[in-house]
Scaffold this motif. Structure first.
Motif, PDB file in Angstrom:
ATOM      1  N   CYS A  70       0.845  -1.201   0.000  1.00 49.01           N
ATOM      2  CA  CYS A  70       0.000   0.000   0.000  1.00 49.01           C
ATOM      3  C   CYS A  70       0.874   1.242   0.000  1.00 49.01           C
ATOM      4  N   HIS A  71       0.565   2.172  -0.889  1.00 53.02           N
ATOM      5  CA  HIS A  71       1.306   3.433  -0.966  1.00 53.02           C
ATOM      6  C   HIS A  71       0.404   4.587  -0.529  1.00 53.02           C
ATOM      7  N   GLN A  72       1.006   5.766  -0.404  1.00 50.89           N
ATOM      8  CA  GLN A  72       0.266   6.925   0.081  1.00 50.89           C
ATOM      9  C   GLN A  72      -0.944   7.240  -0.801  1.00 50.89           C
ATOM     10  N   LEU A  75      -3.755   5.005   0.216  1.00 48.01           N
ATOM     11  CA  LEU A  75      -4.352   5.438   1.478  1.00 48.01           C
ATOM     12  C   LEU A  75      -5.232   6.665   1.274  1.00 48.01           C
ATOM     13  N   GLU A  76      -4.762   7.614   0.476  1.00 48.53           N
ATOM     14  CA  GLU A  76      -5.549   8.822   0.234  1.00 48.53           C
ATOM     15  C   GLU A  76      -6.805   8.516  -0.578  1.00 48.53           C
ATOM     16  N   ARG A  77      -6.728   7.513  -1.449  1.00 45.36           N
ATOM     17  CA  ARG A  77      -7.920   7.094  -2.192  1.00 45.36           C
ATOM     18  C   ARG A  77      -8.969   6.545  -1.232  1.00 45.36           C
ATOM     19  N   TRP A  78      -8.502   5.786  -0.236  1.00 49.67           N
ATOM     20  CA  TRP A  78      -9.432   5.273   0.769  1.00 49.67           C
ATOM     21  C   TRP A  78      -9.985   6.410   1.634  1.00 49.67           C
ATOM     22  N   MET A  79      -9.125   7.363   2.026  1.00 50.82           N
ATOM     23  CA  MET A  79      -9.526   8.452   2.905  1.00 50.82           C
ATOM     24  C   MET A  79     -10.589   9.344   2.270  1.00 50.82           C
ATOM     25  N   THR A  80     -10.566   9.456   0.968  1.00 51.52           N
ATOM     26  CA  THR A  80     -11.504  10.351   0.278  1.00 51.52           C
ATOM     27  C   THR A  80     -12.703   9.619  -0.317  1.00 51.52           C
ATOM     28  N   SER A  81     -12.795   8.313  -0.101  1.00 53.55           N
ATOM     29  CA  SER A  81     -13.913   7.565  -0.654  1.00 53.55           C
ATOM     30  C   SER A  81     -15.181   7.824   0.163  1.00 53.55           C
ATOM     31  N   ASP A  83     -17.312   5.642   1.180  1.00 51.92           N
ATOM     32  CA  ASP A  83     -17.615   4.550   2.102  1.00 51.92           C
ATOM     33  C   ASP A  83     -16.706   4.507   3.330  1.00 51.92           C
ATOM     34  N   VAL A  84     -15.786   5.472   3.439  1.00 50.41           N
ATOM     35  CA  VAL A  84     -14.817   5.424   4.532  1.00 50.41           C
ATOM     36  C   VAL A  84     -15.528   5.609   5.875  1.00 50.41           C
ATOM     37  N   ARG A  85     -15.085   4.847   6.860  1.00 51.16           N
ATOM     38  CA  ARG A  85     -15.589   4.975   8.221  1.00 51.16           C
ATOM     39  C   ARG A  85     -14.424   5.126   9.197  1.00 51.16           C
ATOM     40  N   HIS A  86     -14.655   5.844  10.256  1.00 49.11           N
ATOM     41  CA  HIS A  86     -13.647   6.031  11.307  1.00 49.11           C
ATOM     42  C   HIS A  86     -12.347   6.612  10.737  1.00 49.11           C
ATOM     43  N   ARG A  87     -12.495   7.659   9.933  1.00 51.14           N
ATOM     44  CA  ARG A  87     -11.305   8.229   9.290  1.00 51.14           C
ATOM     45  C   ARG A  87     -10.306   8.743  10.328  1.00 51.14           C
ATOM     46  N   ARG A  88     -10.782   9.514  11.296  1.00 50.25           N
ATOM     47  CA  ARG A  88      -9.864  10.099  12.276  1.00 50.25           C
ATOM     48  C   ARG A  88      -9.188   9.021  13.123  1.00 50.25           C
ATOM     49  N   GLU A  89      -9.970   8.015  13.546  1.00 45.57           N
ATOM     50  CA  GLU A  89      -9.414   6.952  14.394  1.00 45.57           C
ATOM     51  C   GLU A  89      -8.381   6.111  13.645  1.00 45.57           C
ATOM     52  N   THR A  90      -8.546   6.026  12.327  1.00 42.36           N
ATOM     53  CA  THR A  90      -7.589   5.247  11.539  1.00 42.36           C
ATOM     54  C   THR A  90      -6.213   5.883  11.573  1.00 42.36           C
ATOM     55  N   GLY A  91      -6.159   7.202  11.716  1.00 40.81           N
ATOM     56  CA  GLY A  91      -4.879   7.893  11.766  1.00 40.81           C
ATOM     57  C   GLY A  91      -3.985   7.386  12.872  1.00 40.81           C
ATOM     58  N   ARG A  92      -4.566   7.100  14.030  1.00 42.35           N
ATOM     59  CA  ARG A  92      -3.766   6.582  15.141  1.00 42.35           C
ATOM     60  C   ARG A  92      -3.161   5.218  14.779  1.00 42.35           C
ATOM     61  N   PHE A  93      -3.929   4.389  14.077  1.00 45.34           N
ATOM     62  CA  PHE A  93      -3.431   3.070  13.679  1.00 45.34           C
ATOM     63  C   PHE A  93      -2.288   3.211  12.683  1.00 45.34           C
ATOM     64  N   VAL A  94      -2.436   4.105  11.716  1.00 44.75           N
ATOM     65  CA  VAL A  94      -1.388   4.298  10.712  1.00 44.75           C
ATOM     66  C   VAL A  94      -0.115   4.817  11.368  1.00 44.75           C
ATOM     67  N   ARG A  95      -0.257   5.755  12.296  1.00 46.95           N
ATOM     68  CA  ARG A  95       0.939   6.285  12.968  1.00 46.95           C
ATOM     69  C   ARG A  95       1.593   5.222  13.842  1.00 46.95           C
ATOM     70  N   TRP A  96       0.795   4.328  14.428  1.00 48.51           N
ATOM     71  CA  TRP A  96       1.370   3.218  15.192  1.00 48.51           C
ATOM     72  C   TRP A  96       2.130   2.277  14.265  1.00 48.51           C
ATOM     73  N   LEU A  97       1.596   2.010  13.079  1.00 47.64           N
ATOM     74  CA  LEU A  97       2.278   1.162  12.105  1.00 47.64           C
ATOM     75  C   LEU A  97       3.651   1.729  11.756  1.00 47.64           C
ATOM     76  N   LEU A  98       3.723   3.054  11.653  1.00 55.58           N
ATOM     77  CA  LEU A  98       4.994   3.698  11.322  1.00 55.58           C
ATOM     78  C   LEU A  98       6.000   3.553  12.466  1.00 55.58           C
ATOM     79  N   THR A  99       5.532   3.742  13.705  1.00 50.57           N
ATOM     80  CA  THR A  99       6.453   3.617  14.842  1.00 50.57           C
ATOM     81  C   THR A  99       6.956   2.192  15.005  1.00 50.57           C
ATOM     82  N   GLN A 100       6.136   1.223  14.599  1.00 42.79           N
ATOM     83  CA  GLN A 100       6.524  -0.185  14.695  1.00 42.79           C
ATOM     84  C   GLN A 100       7.289  -0.664  13.460  1.00 42.79           C
ATOM     85  N   LYS A 101       7.466   0.250  12.498  1.00 46.25           N
ATOM     86  CA  LYS A 101       8.173  -0.058  11.245  1.00 46.25           C
ATOM     87  C   LYS A 101       7.497  -1.182  10.462  1.00 46.25           C
ATOM     88  N   ILE A 102       6.178  -1.301  10.632  1.00 48.63           N
ATOM     89  CA  ILE A 102       5.420  -2.276   9.849  1.00 48.63           C
ATOM     90  C   ILE A 102       5.186  -1.731   8.445  1.00 48.63           C
TER      91      ILE A 102
END
Length: 281
Positions: A70-72, A75-81, A83-102
């Motif tokens: 998955c590339h940026q 992710l932006e295509r999903w964010m602007t769709s 059907d997107v749900r919980h957009r703001r809450e997803t940000g915390r998950f994405v930032r956690w993925l980055l800190t974990q180097k996933i």
């Protein structure tokens, strides 16, 4: 939370969700509860963030993508769709993925809260407070609950954890401990508080069960749940988020941030932000 983790389609996704739930959301939940019982709202907050992570991983699976591919732009295509749900809450998950180097190729900046932006109806707040002060058809415990919320900006979770010992009468003054410094209650509220404490202590004697809670729940050793407390306020026509924001805004215009934090039991950083928002000195 186990059901949410198990709801994802792939084994790799479930493994990531388990790590996120256990090592981030639950650890954060325990840290914020400070050894006390987790409230309904705190648990619902964590579940919503986990649900957001599940939604994103499910979308990736349906798009034949993984976190590695998955590339940026995806992710932006999903964010602007639509059907997107919980957009703001997803940000915390994405930032956690980055800190974990996933993942390394995604970005989801956090939005800093700088205070209220919408107009708040202080007249409606005071109208509700006047009703609670003078309407004898309402039970004293309901009136006291609403006044603690409207006048002192206490969330239902904080009100539900108050004990009888949080209210004290000395030298003719009635005070309640919401934070580190007791707050002196004005006469009408003080009378309601003392009336309710007297009823609680009498009930404890009759029931031969010394419940310490100011607002006990269905079981003697447990307080009323934060959810039930919130429902009690909503039935009075009180909009929780707006009414509390209004109360905090007004208090921030009258009290220094340090005093606001000590008396209401809120974090000093939150008190500073509210004082800035209210242009307090």
């Amino acid at each position: 939370m186990k059901n949410l983790v198990a709801s994802h389609m792939t084994a790799e996704g479930r493994k990531i969700l388990y790590r996120y739930a256990t090592w981030h959301l639950l650890r954060r939940l325990r840290r914020r509860s400070r050894g006390k019982e987790v409230t309904h709202y705190q648990l619902a907050f964590a579940q919503q963030h986990l649900r957001a992570a599940v939604c994103l991983l499910d979308w990736l699976e349906n798009e034949n993508l993984t976190l590695a591919t998955c590339h940026q732009a995806d992710l932006e295509r999903w964010m602007t769709s639509e059907d997107v749900r919980h957009r703001r809450e997803t940000g915390r998950f994405v930032r956690w993925l980055l800190t974990q180097k996933i993942t390394r190729d995604l970005s989801f900046p956090a939005v800093r809260w700088n205070g209220p932006t919408q107009a708040m109806d202080d007249d409606a707040r005071w109208a509700s407070a006047r009703r609670l002060l003078h309407d004898d058809t309402l039970k004293p415990q309901v009136r006291l609950t609403g006044l603690l919320f409207l006048l002192y900006a206490q969330w239902p979770a904080a009100i539900s954890r108050l004990t009888v010992d949080h209210i004290e009468e000395t030298d003719g003054a009635v005070r309640i401990r919401l934070g580190a410094v007791p707050v002196e209650l004005p006469a009408p509220v003080a009378e309601l508080a003392l009336q309710h404490v007297a009823v609680r202590r009498s009930h404890a004697v009759l029931a031969r069960t010394a419940s310490p809670w100011l607002f006990p729940g269905g079981q003697p050793d447990r307080p009323i749940s934060a959810w039930a407390m919130g429902e009690r306020l909503r039935k009075l026509g009180i909009r929780l988020a707006q009414a509390r924001s209004t109360a905090l805004f007004q208090l921030a215009t009258e009290l220094p941030a340090a005093v606001l934090a000590r008396t209401l039991g809120i974090d000093i950083t939150v008190a500073v932000k509210w004082q800035r928002a209210a242009a307090g000195d």
